[in-house]
Design a protein around this motif. Structure first.
Motif, PDB file in Angstrom:
ATOM      1  N   ARG A 101       0.537  -0.917   0.009  1.00  0.00           N
ATOM      2  CA  ARG A 101       0.214   0.221  -0.024  1.00  0.00           C
ATOM      3  C   ARG A 101       0.873   1.372   0.069  1.00  0.00           C
ATOM      4  N   ARG A 102       0.471   2.026  -0.833  1.00  0.00           N
ATOM      5  CA  ARG A 102       1.107   3.300  -0.362  1.00  0.00           C
ATOM      6  C   ARG A 102       1.545   3.908   0.686  1.00  0.00           C
ATOM      7  N   PRO A 103       2.394   4.740   0.810  1.00  0.00           N
ATOM      8  CA  PRO A 103       2.646   5.475   2.508  1.00  0.00           C
ATOM      9  C   PRO A 103       2.071   6.517   2.125  1.00  0.00           C
ATOM     10  N   ALA A 104       1.450   7.247   3.114  1.00  0.00           N
ATOM     11  CA  ALA A 104       0.866   8.928   2.998  1.00  0.00           C
ATOM     12  C   ALA A 104       1.326   9.632   2.835  1.00  0.00           C
ATOM     13  N   ALA A 105       1.195  10.313   1.814  1.00  0.00           N
ATOM     14  CA  ALA A 105       1.797  11.600   1.237  1.00  0.00           C
ATOM     15  C   ALA A 105       2.526  12.453   2.495  1.00  0.00           C
ATOM     16  N   ARG A 106       3.675  13.108   2.082  1.00  0.00           N
ATOM     17  CA  ARG A 106       4.315  13.841   2.904  1.00  0.00           C
ATOM     18  C   ARG A 106       4.120  15.545   1.849  1.00  0.00           C
ATOM     19  N   GLU A 107       3.900  15.356   1.217  1.00  0.00           N
ATOM     20  CA  GLU A 107       3.443  16.606   0.178  1.00  0.00           C
ATOM     21  C   GLU A 107       2.443  17.185  -0.638  1.00  0.00           C
ATOM     22  N   ARG A 191      -6.073   0.299   9.257  1.00  0.00           N
ATOM     23  CA  ARG A 191      -6.383   0.226   8.044  1.00  0.00           C
ATOM     24  C   ARG A 191      -4.957  -0.286   7.070  1.00  0.00           C
ATOM     25  N   ASN A 192      -3.288   0.443   7.736  1.00  0.00           N
ATOM     26  CA  ASN A 192      -1.853   0.347   6.980  1.00  0.00           C
ATOM     27  C   ASN A 192      -1.292  -0.373   8.277  1.00  0.00           C
ATOM     28  N   PRO A 193      -0.997  -1.347   8.662  1.00  0.00           N
ATOM     29  CA  PRO A 193      -0.786  -2.154   9.490  1.00  0.00           C
ATOM     30  C   PRO A 193       1.223  -1.906   9.413  1.00  0.00           C
ATOM     31  N   PHE A 194       1.719  -1.664   8.244  1.00  0.00           N
ATOM     32  CA  PHE A 194       3.057  -1.708   7.464  1.00  0.00           C
ATOM     33  C   PHE A 194       3.623  -0.557   7.013  1.00  0.00           C
ATOM     34  N   ASP A 195       2.899   0.552   7.612  1.00  0.00           N
ATOM     35  CA  ASP A 195       3.488   2.097   7.366  1.00  0.00           C
ATOM     36  C   ASP A 195       4.351   2.056   8.930  1.00  0.00           C
ATOM     37  N   LEU A 248      -9.002  14.208  -0.233  1.00  0.00           N
ATOM     38  CA  LEU A 248      -8.008  14.570  -1.541  1.00  0.00           C
ATOM     39  C   LEU A 248      -7.560  13.556  -1.594  1.00  0.00           C
ATOM     40  N   SER A 249      -8.646  13.245  -3.182  1.00  0.00           N
ATOM     41  CA  SER A 249      -9.012  11.446  -3.533  1.00  0.00           C
ATOM     42  C   SER A 249      -7.294  11.545  -4.293  1.00  0.00           C
ATOM     43  N   ALA A 250      -7.069  12.681  -5.047  1.00  0.00           N
ATOM     44  CA  ALA A 250      -5.435  12.086  -5.938  1.00  0.00           C
ATOM     45  C   ALA A 250      -4.219  12.012  -4.638  1.00  0.00           C
ATOM     46  N   ASP A 251      -4.393  12.411  -4.012  1.00  0.00           N
ATOM     47  CA  ASP A 251      -3.468  12.312  -2.920  1.00  0.00           C
ATOM     48  C   ASP A 251      -3.599  10.835  -1.929  1.00  0.00           C
ATOM     49  N   THR A 252      -2.802  10.067  -1.699  1.00  0.00           N
ATOM     50  CA  THR A 252      -3.352   8.954  -0.362  1.00  0.00           C
ATOM     51  C   THR A 252      -2.717   9.312   0.455  1.00  0.00           C
ATOM     52  N   GLY A 253      -3.631   9.211   1.469  1.00  0.00           N
ATOM     53  CA  GLY A 253      -4.187   9.914   2.814  1.00  0.00           C
ATOM     54  C   GLY A 253      -4.104  11.134   2.979  1.00  0.00           C
TER      55      GLY A 253
END
Length: 294
Positions: A101-107, A191-195, A248-253
């Motif tokens: 799963r893509r990580p939550a965005a930082r930018e 939801r994202n235990p591997f983050d 923001l559906s275009a930006d993960t998380g």
């Protein structure tokens, strides 16, 4: 995080909070455990006691959606808890090959920044799922002034809530804010235990704050979509807002949260004063008009 342990403790804590009377069951004699027994949950869910016991030991491998739904009904799970149970089951049935799963965005993209800057009459912020406060408009930066005082970037609302003494002043309803913060992180952990960054944050807070660690052990989860929040701002005093959280559906998380006061209220007047103060600060020091680059 240990998936089996997460499942076991979540189901056990949900079972312990429901009395037989709430479940419409007759009781006889002395009960040695709080809440429902395993066999009672199994009966309510329409599965065998052995099967439910296997699930509560932390083994959700191969469990069907219909069984999860039946358990959710038996344990009276709300929407957030039901979703969390499904997330735990998904993790239990996830192999190392499917963990990407893509990580939550930082930018924050430039177009989102322009949207923020165009919101001139309400405070607005952008966060990721770890509660990193990544961007804010002028009023958002003014509202979260004590948070942005931390020189580290990105600032994190969970760290502020539990590790900064100012938080108990900024949040008059600090207990509620703390419970919400922990529940949001617990929801994301399911939801994202591997983050890895999320796990590191939870580990840091658990090590540095007994209060966080005790709340984390409750396994409470929450969907944070809308509500009201009160701040005690160091410049303009108490402000109460309704807030809306928009993905923001275009930006993960990433989510955009906007705060609005009731019209003709004291908070509406306070926000006007905050806007005037923020404009003055920008004129005095243009460098403070936006959080430091990440």
């Amino acid at each position: 995080m240990d998936s089996s342990n997460e499942i076991r403790e979540f189901l056990a804590t949900r079972r312990a909070r429901i009395t037989p009377q709430q479940a419409g069951m007759a009781t006889y004699g002395r009960r040695r455990v709080p809440g429902l027994r395993r066999e009672e949950v199994a009966m309510l869910a329409g599965v065998s006691t052995d099967y439910y016991a296997r699930l509560e030991r932390g083994n959700l491998t191969g469990v069907s959606d219909s069984v999860l739904d039946a358990i959710a009904v038996a344990l009276r799970l709300d929407e957030a808890e039901h979703a969390h149970l499904r997330d735990l089951a998904r993790t239990a049935n996830t192999t190392s090959r499917t963990r990407g799963r893509r990580p939550a965005a930082r930018e924050v993209r430039a177009s989102v920044r322009r949207i923020l800057d165009g919101m001139t009459e309400v405070p607005a912020i952008v966060m990721n799922e770890r509660l990193d406060l990544l961007e804010a408009n002028r009023l958002g930066r003014a509202l979260y002034l004590p948070v942005f005082a931390d020189p580290a970037r990105p600032v994190n609302l969970a760290r502020f809530c539990f590790l900064d003494p100012q938080a108990r002043t900024i949040y008059p309803n600090w207990d509620e804010a703390a419970n919400t913060t922990v529940a949001m992180l617990r929801t994301e952990a399911g939801r994202n235990p591997f983050d890895r960054d999320l796990s590191d944050l939870i580990g840091e807070l658990s090590t540095r704050s007994d209060i966080f660690r005790n709340r984390w052990a409750a396994h409470n989860v929450r969907l944070h979509r809308a509500g009201t929040k009160t701040f005690h701002h160091p410049v303009v005093g108490e402000l109460t807002f309704a807030f809306e959280v928009m993905a923001l559906s275009a930006d993960t998380g990433l989510t955009l949260t906007a705060y609005t006061p009731e019209p003709a209220s004291a908070s509406h007047d306070g926000l006007a004063l905050l806007a005037s103060w923020a404009a003055t600060q920008d004129q005095l020091d243009p460098q403070t008009s936006r959080p430091a680059e990440h």
